[in-house]
Design an enzyme around this catalytic site. Sequence first.
Site, PDB file in Angstrom:
ATOM      1  N   GLU A   1      31.931  10.123  17.770  1.00 32.29           N
ATOM      2  CA  GLU A   1      31.922  11.585  17.919  1.00 32.29           C
ATOM      3  C   GLU A   1      31.399  12.136  16.601  1.00 32.29           C
ATOM      4  O   GLU A   1      32.130  12.188  15.609  1.00 32.29           O
ATOM      5  CB  GLU A   1      33.350  12.099  18.168  1.00 32.29           C
ATOM      6  CG  GLU A   1      33.977  11.594  19.453  1.00 32.29           C
ATOM      7  CD  GLU A   1      33.545  12.389  20.675  1.00 32.29           C
ATOM      8  OE1 GLU A   1      32.656  13.249  20.544  1.00 32.29           O
ATOM      9  OE2 GLU A   1      34.092  12.133  21.758  1.00 32.29           O
TER      10      GLU A   1
ATOM     11  N   GLU B   1      23.546  20.005   9.553  1.00 35.83           N
ATOM     12  CA  GLU B   1      24.873  20.578   9.724  1.00 35.83           C
ATOM     13  C   GLU B   1      25.355  21.118   8.373  1.00 35.83           C
ATOM     14  O   GLU B   1      25.510  20.354   7.421  1.00 35.83           O
ATOM     15  CB  GLU B   1      25.784  19.442  10.199  1.00 35.83           C
ATOM     16  CG  GLU B   1      27.083  19.875  10.757  1.00 35.83           C
ATOM     17  CD  GLU B   1      27.882  18.692  11.283  1.00 35.83           C
ATOM     18  OE1 GLU B   1      27.764  17.578  10.725  1.00 35.83           O
ATOM     19  OE2 GLU B   1      28.630  18.891  12.241  1.00 35.83           O
TER      20      GLU B   1
ATOM     21  N   LYS C   1      43.293   5.903  10.570  1.00 40.82           N
ATOM     22  CA  LYS C   1      42.901   6.192   9.185  1.00 40.82           C
ATOM     23  C   LYS C   1      42.490   7.670   9.142  1.00 40.82           C
ATOM     24  O   LYS C   1      41.376   8.024   9.502  1.00 40.82           O
ATOM     25  CB  LYS C   1      41.711   5.295   8.804  1.00 40.82           C
ATOM     26  CG  LYS C   1      41.584   4.990   7.342  1.00 40.82           C
ATOM     27  CD  LYS C   1      41.462   6.187   6.436  1.00 40.82           C
ATOM     28  CE  LYS C   1      40.045   6.667   6.243  1.00 40.82           C
ATOM     29  NZ  LYS C   1      39.975   7.900   5.409  1.00 40.82           N
TER      30      LYS C   1
ATOM     31  N   CYS D   1      32.669  20.643  14.426  1.00 44.35           N
ATOM     32  CA  CYS D   1      31.502  19.882  14.887  1.00 44.35           C
ATOM     33  C   CYS D   1      30.716  20.661  15.919  1.00 44.35           C
ATOM     34  O   CYS D   1      29.500  20.620  15.956  1.00 44.35           O
ATOM     35  CB  CYS D   1      31.959  18.554  15.465  1.00 44.35           C
ATOM     36  SG  CYS D   1      33.181  18.749  16.771  1.00 44.35           S
TER      37      CYS D   1
HETATM   38  P1  NAD Z   1      33.035  11.754   7.178  1.00 47.13           P
HETATM   39  O1  NAD Z   1      32.090  10.979   8.019  1.00 47.13           O
HETATM   40  O2  NAD Z   1      32.759  11.874   5.738  1.00 47.13           O
HETATM   41  O3  NAD Z   1      34.491  11.141   7.276  1.00 47.13           O
HETATM   42  C1  NAD Z   1      35.115  10.922   8.523  1.00 47.13           C
HETATM   43  C2  NAD Z   1      36.138   9.820   8.357  1.00 47.13           C
HETATM   44  O4  NAD Z   1      35.436   8.616   8.033  1.00 47.13           O
HETATM   45  C3  NAD Z   1      37.137  10.048   7.215  1.00 47.13           C
HETATM   46  O5  NAD Z   1      38.391   9.547   7.585  1.00 47.13           O
HETATM   47  C4  NAD Z   1      36.542   9.225   6.090  1.00 47.13           C
HETATM   48  O6  NAD Z   1      37.500   8.801   5.139  1.00 47.13           O
HETATM   49  C5  NAD Z   1      35.992   8.051   6.860  1.00 47.13           C
HETATM   50  N1  NAD Z   1      34.933   7.313   6.157  1.00 47.13           N
HETATM   51  C6  NAD Z   1      34.090   7.752   5.194  1.00 47.13           C
HETATM   52  N2  NAD Z   1      33.287   6.752   4.774  1.00 47.13           N
HETATM   53  C7  NAD Z   1      33.605   5.665   5.493  1.00 47.13           C
HETATM   54  C8  NAD Z   1      33.122   4.329   5.545  1.00 47.13           C
HETATM   55  N3  NAD Z   1      32.140   3.911   4.745  1.00 47.13           N
HETATM   56  N4  NAD Z   1      33.672   3.481   6.435  1.00 47.13           N
HETATM   57  C9  NAD Z   1      34.658   3.895   7.264  1.00 47.13           C
HETATM   58  N5  NAD Z   1      35.179   5.139   7.256  1.00 47.13           N
HETATM   59  C10 NAD Z   1      34.648   6.017   6.391  1.00 47.13           C
HETATM   60  O7  NAD Z   1      33.178  13.167   7.899  1.00 47.13           O
HETATM   61  P2  NAD Z   1      34.056  14.406   7.420  1.00 47.13           P
HETATM   62  O8  NAD Z   1      33.335  15.063   6.303  1.00 47.13           O
HETATM   63  O9  NAD Z   1      35.474  13.988   7.245  1.00 47.13           O
HETATM   64  O10 NAD Z   1      34.016  15.322   8.739  1.00 47.13           O
HETATM   65  C11 NAD Z   1      32.977  16.153   9.025  1.00 47.13           C
HETATM   66  C12 NAD Z   1      32.044  15.515  10.024  1.00 47.13           C
HETATM   67  O11 NAD Z   1      32.746  15.124  11.195  1.00 47.13           O
HETATM   68  C13 NAD Z   1      30.985  16.481  10.494  1.00 47.13           C
HETATM   69  O12 NAD Z   1      29.755  15.819  10.590  1.00 47.13           O
HETATM   70  C14 NAD Z   1      31.487  16.886  11.866  1.00 47.13           C
HETATM   71  O13 NAD Z   1      30.520  17.381  12.749  1.00 47.13           O
HETATM   72  C15 NAD Z   1      32.081  15.614  12.356  1.00 47.13           C
HETATM   73  N6  NAD Z   1      33.009  15.873  13.457  1.00 47.13           N
HETATM   74  C16 NAD Z   1      32.635  15.530  14.723  1.00 47.13           C
HETATM   75  C17 NAD Z   1      33.481  15.810  15.789  1.00 47.13           C
HETATM   76  C18 NAD Z   1      33.104  15.459  17.199  1.00 47.13           C
HETATM   77  O14 NAD Z   1      33.988  15.403  18.036  1.00 47.13           O
HETATM   78  N7  NAD Z   1      31.836  15.226  17.524  1.00 47.13           N
HETATM   79  C19 NAD Z   1      34.714  16.416  15.552  1.00 47.13           C
HETATM   80  C20 NAD Z   1      35.053  16.755  14.254  1.00 47.13           C
HETATM   81  C21 NAD Z   1      34.193  16.459  13.200  1.00 47.13           C
END
Ligand code: NAD
Length: 477
Positions: free
Chosen positions: A246, A379, A171, A280
């Site tokens: 992650e 963040e 997804k 991240c």
């Molecule tokens: P997000 O948590 O909003 O979304 C991540 C994914 O989760 C998307 O595909 C989104 O559609 C999905 N999602 C959202 N709500 C959901 C729910 N209720 N149930 C299941 N899935 C759901 O994050 P984002 O804004 O897309 O990305 C930024 C974040 O990701 C930052 O916090 C960043 O640090 C983190 N990140 C972490 C790493 C790592 O390896 N540690 C790498 C990249 C990004």
Amino acid sequence: MQLNYIANRACPSGSGQTIAVVDPSDGQIFDHIQRSNAQDIDAAVRAAHAALDSTWRKFSAAERGRLMMRLSLKIGERTEELREIEQRDCGKPVRQARADALALARYFEFYAGACDKLHGDTIPYLDGYSVLTWREPHGVTGHIIPWNYPMQIFGRSVGGALAAGNTCVVKPAEDACLSLLRVAELATEVGFPPGVINIVTGYGHEVGDALARHPGIDHISFTGSPGVGTLIQQAAALRHCPVTLELGGKSPQVVFADADLDAAVPAILNAIVQNAGQTCSAGARLLVEQAIYEPLLARLGAEFAKLRVGPAAMDLDLGPLIRRSQQQRVAGFLADARAAGLMVVGEGKVVDTAPEGGFYQAPLLLRDVPVGHRLAQEEVFGPVLCALPFADEAQAVALANATDFGLVAGVWTRDGARQFRLAKRIRSGQVFINNYGAGGGVELPFGGVKSSGYGREKGFEALHGFTTLKTVAIRHG
Ligand code: NAD
């Protein structure tokens, strides 16, 4: 119009609804993806189970590896096509989009080579027994991917899961689906059997949630924000489904007075500017020994002032942020900074030719950000670096550890003993000494502690997370 990709076929969502795809460089809609629903996830999970039972389990580890290598080579051939897709979909400057495509090829290369090197153990035990362990795939793994590095995170997560013998339901984030839909087509072209890689697009609270709750998903790899990470854990806990999380970071760069500043300055800059700070592992907090605080800030301030922001195709230092709401979020942090009287040391510039509708944010260096301020704790996910001085090593460690996160840290010092002390005392998943990020490091296990998550992806270590260990004890007398 983009369709889901299930069992090697492009198919529309049963919902009949779509989501607009916006180019962050100009804010214009240029495509649509499927707004899928729980039934689409169910179809993908069924396809993945059918593939597991009918074909994928029958592939030898070496055959899996060869197929993954073919995909790696195909991605390598199509680097420029994928680069162009990502550039438009995510607003990534040319070099960044290309680097992501190359990293994806490298992940599949690495995990292709790992397939037939993953094995269990034999354990000395009682007389008359032989005991061995097998590393078995979980089955069907779910992969929920954020928008900031879709290709890289697909590579490390799906690459590791496939190498371990799982089939996958992916997804992608609603803002960043196009490159992954294309990669799934390329996988079909090189011979991946139907159902091994399935991609379902849509909103997180709809399809992401449906994926996390689906009883046919045997492991979830989630990369995203800590808040959603909690929801994923809660959904998975109801059926005891294993999860790798992650999550975010607020990573420190700790600079001592004896550091090689010629090496440190470009690395500090890159660690907050790369991907417009939407990383991240961004080095978002700059902790500097008091003796060099002023000269280092002066030097970095001058570098910030040279930075240029513009449309992805111009390939400047920074492209736009991913979407309007992200731009507004960063602006909210900066309004708080102004209200608190925080001082700007240096600021880049959005070029005059940048289209009005794009989601641009100039990079900023702020000084003397109190450790308790939300800019030093949360963040931002934008190009904002917060600086703070420290008096001695003990304070440096305390400040480095003074957030809920623990993903990555950078330490700059020529003192060898101090390098080890800091590496031991900083609580994070990775520590870089006199560098930051080690060039991406597909081989290097990655993941966090505290609110940055748990479990490791990347490197060989990830294969342990994508397998379950079975112990077999044979009494033969
Ligand atoms: P997000 O948590 O909003 O979304 C991540 C994914 O989760 C998307 O595909 C989104 O559609 C999905 N999602 C959202 N709500 C959901 C729910 N209720 N149930 C299941 N899935 C759901 O994050 P984002 O804004 O897309 O990305 C930024 C974040 O990701 C930052 O916090 C960043 O640090 C983190 N990140 C972490 C790493 C790592 O390896 N540690 C790498 C990249 C990004």
